[in-house]
Design an enzyme around this catalytic site. Structure first.
Site, PDB file in Angstrom:
ATOM      1  N   LEU A 141       0.866  -1.174   0.000  1.00 28.20           N
ATOM      2  CA  LEU A 141       0.000   0.000   0.000  1.00 28.20           C
ATOM      3  C   LEU A 141       0.902   1.224   0.000  1.00 28.20           C
ATOM      4  CD1 LEU A 141      -2.698  -0.962   2.681  1.00 28.20           C
ATOM      5  CD2 LEU A 141      -2.911  -1.095   0.190  1.00 28.20           C
ATOM      6  N   ASP A 142       0.474   2.274  -0.708  1.00 24.54           N
ATOM      7  CA  ASP A 142       1.247   3.512  -0.713  1.00 24.54           C
ATOM      8  C   ASP A 142       1.375   4.046   0.711  1.00 24.54           C
ATOM      9  OD1 ASP A 142       1.349   3.378  -3.484  1.00 24.54           O
ATOM     10  OD2 ASP A 142      -0.426   4.639  -3.746  1.00 24.54           O
ATOM     11  N   LYS A 143       2.359   4.889   0.927  1.00 20.17           N
ATOM     12  CA  LYS A 143       2.605   5.471   2.244  1.00 20.17           C
ATOM     13  C   LYS A 143       1.349   6.133   2.803  1.00 20.17           C
ATOM     14  CE  LYS A 143       5.487   8.920   4.621  1.00 20.17           C
ATOM     15  NZ  LYS A 143       6.600   9.895   4.484  1.00 20.17           N
ATOM     16  N   THR A 145      -1.750   5.489   2.107  1.00 19.68           N
ATOM     17  CA  THR A 145      -2.933   4.631   2.112  1.00 19.68           C
ATOM     18  C   THR A 145      -2.895   3.716   3.328  1.00 19.68           C
ATOM     19  OG1 THR A 145      -2.965   4.619  -0.314  1.00 19.68           O
ATOM     20  CG2 THR A 145      -4.263   2.946   0.800  1.00 19.68           C
ATOM     21  N   ARG A 242      -5.649   5.857  -7.631  1.00 19.53           N
ATOM     22  CA  ARG A 242      -5.371   7.300  -7.703  1.00 19.53           C
ATOM     23  C   ARG A 242      -5.302   7.760  -9.161  1.00 19.53           C
ATOM     24  NH1 ARG A 242      -0.131   7.695  -3.989  1.00 19.53           N
ATOM     25  NH2 ARG A 242      -0.403   9.951  -4.262  1.00 19.53           N
TER      26      ARG A 242
END
Length: 322
Positions: A141-143, A145, A242
């Site tokens: 997961l992105d930072k 998220t 996104r």
């Protein structure tokens, strides 16, 4: 942890012939190692016999196969005593909640304080599972998220989870707040996604050498200037949600610093809502549901995690004003 290889002698039986069609399947079952790992051992000469053998074929009954399994690789990441919310755990895997603002695995600029550092402290024997720089990690997961993630604790489980993700045989639901009240009620977003040609930090749709990406979405509720959206992933490309919301629907995620302009977002919302989110530095995107069949036990697993407090506070405010 021992730095000596473990040596095994596997004798191929009639039962093996009845159950399996390839030698690597036999070895994977008896040694609890992935076939890809065994293939690397075979290439290095660590799987031998007194007769010629091939991983993709079954040798005769009675054949003895010698396997030298090296010790687990040391991870470049170090264990750190970081609090970790665990929703489920057995000997094969763990279901954890990644907090917003935490990087999934060490990378340039973020070598400490990551989810991997926390996992290494909690799961002492996970070093060497999967990639040595991100042990146990199957997806990320992105930072910015938050949400539910699965972590593999053994190489065999890691292999099984990778296969589930590659086959898209896993349920992943997200929720987001979009800075748009004009999204279609629901739909299927499909494109290719690849590195942005002019900004290496971003991804973009329909670029050269992009990979297929599919996102299904449904608007849960419309608010003034905003939409609460549920998204189901069929694929898992970098920044997929996104990118799809911003480029295909012109409805980027609220406070997304990469695909939107947070200071402009703040100008479009109620002043009271602005006071709630003004110091929030991340997109309002949360991985809320993860469901799949356990690759080892075959148990059906399903986990749901509510969004972070600020995310929920925004939703509560929007609901109170609707």
């Amino acid at each position: 942890m021992s730095d000596q290889a473990n040596s095994f002698v596997i004798t191929v039986t009639q039962e093996d012939h009845d159950e399996f069609s390839r030698l690597d399947q036999v070895l994977a079952s008896k040694l609890e190692q992935s076939r890809s790992f065994l293939k690397e051992l075979y290439k290095k000469g660590a799987i031998t016999s007194e007769t010629k053998i091939e991983l993709k074929k079954m040798p005769p009954v009675g054949t003895q196969v010698y396997v030298d399994v090296p010790p687990p690789r040391e991870s470049t990441a170090k264990a750190e005593d970081i609090p970790l919310k665990i929703l489920f755990e057995d000997e094969h895997l763990a279901i954890v909640v990644k907090p917003v603002g935490m990087v999934t695995h060490p990378a340039p600029g973020n070598y400490t304080g990551t989810l991997v550092n926390a996992i290494l402290h909690h799961c002492k024997d996970i070093q060497g599972v999967g990639d040595e720089k991100r042990p146990g990690i199957v997806h990320r997961l992105d930072k910015g998220t938050s949400g539910v993630m699965v972590v593999a604790k053994t190489q065999k489980c890691h292999e099984g989870l990778v296969n589930l993700f590659q086959a898209h045989d896993i349920d992943r639901y997200y929720e987001a707040i979009s800075i748009s009240a004009k999204l279609p009620p629901e739909g299927r977003l499909e494109s290719t996604i690849g590195r942005h040609p002019n900004n290496r930090l971003k991804m973009a749709v329909d670029v050269r050498n992009g990979k297929k990406a599919v996102t299904n979405f449904k608007v849960l509720k419309y608010y003034q200037n905003l939409s609460h959206v549920e998204l189901k992933l069929e694929t898992g490309r970098t920044h997929q949600i996104r990118v799809h919301l911003s480029q295909l629907l012109n409805g980027h995620i609220l406070m997304d610093p990469l695909y939107g302009v947070p200071k402009n977002d703040l100008k479009k919302v109620d002043t009271r809502l602005r006071a709630i989110i003004k110091d929030y530095e991340h997109p309002f995107l949360h991985a809320k549901i993860l469901g799949f069949v356990h690759p080892i036990t075959k148990e059906k697993l399903y986990f749901e995690e509510p969004p972070p407090p600020v995310f929920q506070e925004v939703l509560d405010f929007l609901e109170s004003e609707s």
